[in-house]
Design an enzyme around this catalytic site. Structure first.
Site, PDB file in Angstrom:
ATOM      1  N   LYS A 189      72.362 126.535  64.688  1.00 56.96           N
ATOM      2  CA  LYS A 189      73.700 126.398  65.278  1.00 56.96           C
ATOM      3  C   LYS A 189      74.680 126.630  64.140  1.00 56.96           C
ATOM      4  O   LYS A 189      74.792 125.822  63.223  1.00 56.96           O
ATOM      5  CB  LYS A 189      73.799 124.962  65.817  1.00 56.96           C
ATOM      6  CG  LYS A 189      75.093 124.666  66.524  1.00 56.96           C
ATOM      7  CD  LYS A 189      75.076 123.289  67.148  1.00 56.96           C
ATOM      8  CE  LYS A 189      75.999 122.356  66.407  1.00 56.96           C
ATOM      9  NZ  LYS A 189      76.437 121.197  67.178  1.00 56.96           N
ATOM     10  N   SER A 226      83.492 115.458  63.173  1.00 56.27           N
ATOM     11  CA  SER A 226      83.050 114.404  64.087  1.00 56.27           C
ATOM     12  C   SER A 226      81.763 113.828  63.505  1.00 56.27           C
ATOM     13  O   SER A 226      80.671 114.092  63.963  1.00 56.27           O
ATOM     14  CB  SER A 226      82.817 114.973  65.488  1.00 56.27           C
ATOM     15  OG  SER A 226      81.778 115.915  65.492  1.00 56.27           O
TER      16      SER A 226
HETATM   17  P1  PGA Z   1      80.895 118.275  62.645  1.00 52.48           P
HETATM   18  O1  PGA Z   1      80.524 118.861  64.059  1.00 52.48           O
HETATM   19  O2  PGA Z   1      80.407 119.158  61.591  1.00 52.48           O
HETATM   20  O3  PGA Z   1      82.404 118.202  62.741  1.00 52.48           O
HETATM   21  O4  PGA Z   1      80.275 116.898  62.604  1.00 52.48           O
HETATM   22  C1  PGA Z   1      79.351 119.539  64.345  1.00 52.48           C
HETATM   23  C2  PGA Z   1      78.543 118.824  65.360  1.00 52.48           C
HETATM   24  O5  PGA Z   1      78.937 117.760  65.880  1.00 52.48           O
HETATM   25  O6  PGA Z   1      77.440 119.287  65.652  1.00 52.48           O
HETATM   26 ZN    ZN Z   2      76.949 117.617  67.158  1.00 55.18          ZN
END
Ligand code: PGA
Ligand code: ZN
Length: 417
Positions: free
Chosen positions: A385, A41
């Protein structure tokens, strides 16, 4: 001894099984390698990820062009450079690329090289990686924002919100933080199983049961916290990543149900769940260009951590806009959103100077590389995270933090939440 002799790259695979770039750098006696992660995303303003769109053999996902650029142009440019001069190495990469969004070389090529250089410098200096960033002493461990239920683009269960996380606020040290999360996750596993739902996990290791209401996911988490003997909102805080870019259409949002509603209504719903579930942190509550809605939320809630991920994309210019606009009070840091270690450190420095919390983050497509664990400690970042206690690419970062805490011994302290 400190000169770069050789830069080499290869295509390897990430945790989703997609091709990604690994770079390796050599000095006379040492070498280090690093792997670039990849998001699902992604924010529109992130640095460009170079993939071979026309290579049908790899369904357009291979990174051979990026690898080739490292083995030719980048290798030639960096040969002979001092491995300890990270800023110069990164500046050379940025100049060689010459575009604002790293479209020529690709941020995946640049970051793999930039991280490998940083690692190698630490090896040559015979220092642990975390001791080579911004902090010189009084190292602190970040609180984990542990992802326990996956939804959105990271699962196929129809959950609107992308990440449901827990933060073990009661933990006095990192090992204890891990124990608290471990117990809640094991209890959540039992609760999900008892309901006859799947206990399989999503891209970031959190469970991905086939439930599609946010409240159902939140109820499950509250039950797991209780069953574990902890108090929600006190011992443990529930934190969310909405990833609202994916839930936005014509100025309306479908965050709390499938129906698209106004910003005002969405904020009302946010306030309801914050109260009911004692939520302490919300990442990307609104879309990446919707600065004013972010500000409205900031004005409507009290003492809640509002985190910009797709909003800032680890980009100093965008962080400055958010600061002036009072859009958030925290920033998520992802190296590959900007493409070099030096630029990432500049953003962290600025964020800390304006009083923002910094949260170091993995990507949903990640690898065995544990660079971000060291980065979190070495930059005094408040939180990290990096997924759940499942999938080795996630657990590897937690294990590295356990090692760092052990190395620091009595001097180890937890950061401020
Ligand atoms: P992504 O998701 O690595 O798929 O961008 C992680 C986030 O949105 O924090
Ligand atoms: Zn995020």
């Amino acid at each position: 001894m400190n000169k770069i002799l050789k830069v080499l790259a290869r295509q390897v695979f990430d945790s989703r099984g997609n091709p990604t770039v690994e770079a390796e750098i050599f000095t006379k006696r040492n070498s280090a390698r690093a792997i670039c992660p990849s998001g699902a995303s992604t924010g529109t303003y992130e640095a460009f990820e170079k993939r071979d769109k026309n290579n049908k053999k790899y369904l357009g996902k291979s990174v051979f062009n990026a690898v080739h650029l490292i083995n030719t142009k980048i290798a030639k440019t960096l040969k002979g450079q001092n491995i300890h001069n990270q800023e110069r190495i990164d500046a050379l990469l940025i100049n060689l690329d010459g575009t604002p969004q790293k479209k020529n070389l690709g941020a995946n090529a640049m970051l793999a090289v930039s991280m490998a250089a940083k690692k190698l410098s630490a090896i040559v200096k015979k220092k642990p990686l975390y001791q080579t960033f911004l902090v010189k002493n009084n190292y602190k461990l970040p609180y984990p924002l542990m992802n326990i239920i996956n939804g959105g683009a990271h699962a196929n269960n129809g959950l609107r919100i992308q990440e449901f996380m827990i933060r073990p606020d009661c933990a006095k040290n990192f090992a204890e933080a891990m124990r608290v999360c471990f117990v809640v996750i094991k209890n959540l596993y039992e609760l999900i199983k008892k309901k006859g739902l799947s206990i399989s996990v999503g891209d970031e290791g959190g469970f991905a049961p086939m439930i599609n209401s946010n409240n159902q996911a939140l109820d499950l988490i509250v039950s797991a916290i209780k069953k574990s003997g902890f108090k929600n909102g006190k011992d443990i805080s529930i934190c969310l990543d909405v990833a609202a870019n994916e839930l936005f259409k014509k100025n309306k949002y479908s965050i709390h149900s499938k129906k698209y509603v106004t910003v005002e209504k969405s904020i009302k719903e946010y306030i309801k769940i914050i109260k009911k579930y004692k939520i302490k942190s919300i990442e990307d509550p609104f879309e990446e260009n919707d600065w004013n809605s972010w500000n409205k939320l900031m004005k409507s809630v009290n003492k809640i951590q509002i985190v910009g991920d797709d909003l800032y994309v680890t980009n100093l210019q965008r962080l400055k806009i958010g600061f002036l606009n009072l859009s958030s009070n925290s920033i998520l840091i992802k190296l590959n959103q900007i493409g070099t270690v030096s630029e990432t450190l500049d953003v962290i420095k600025f964020a800390q100077a304006i009083g923002f919390k910094t949260i170091i983050s993995h990507r949903s497509g990640d690898s065995e590389d544990t660079f971000i664990a060291d980065l979190a400690v070495g930059t005094n970042s408040n939180q990290i995270k990096t997924g759940s206690l499942a999938r080795s690419e996630r657990v590897a970062k937690y294990n590295q933090l356990i090692r760092i805490e052990e190395q620091l011994g009595k001097k180890a302290k937890m950061n401020k939440i």
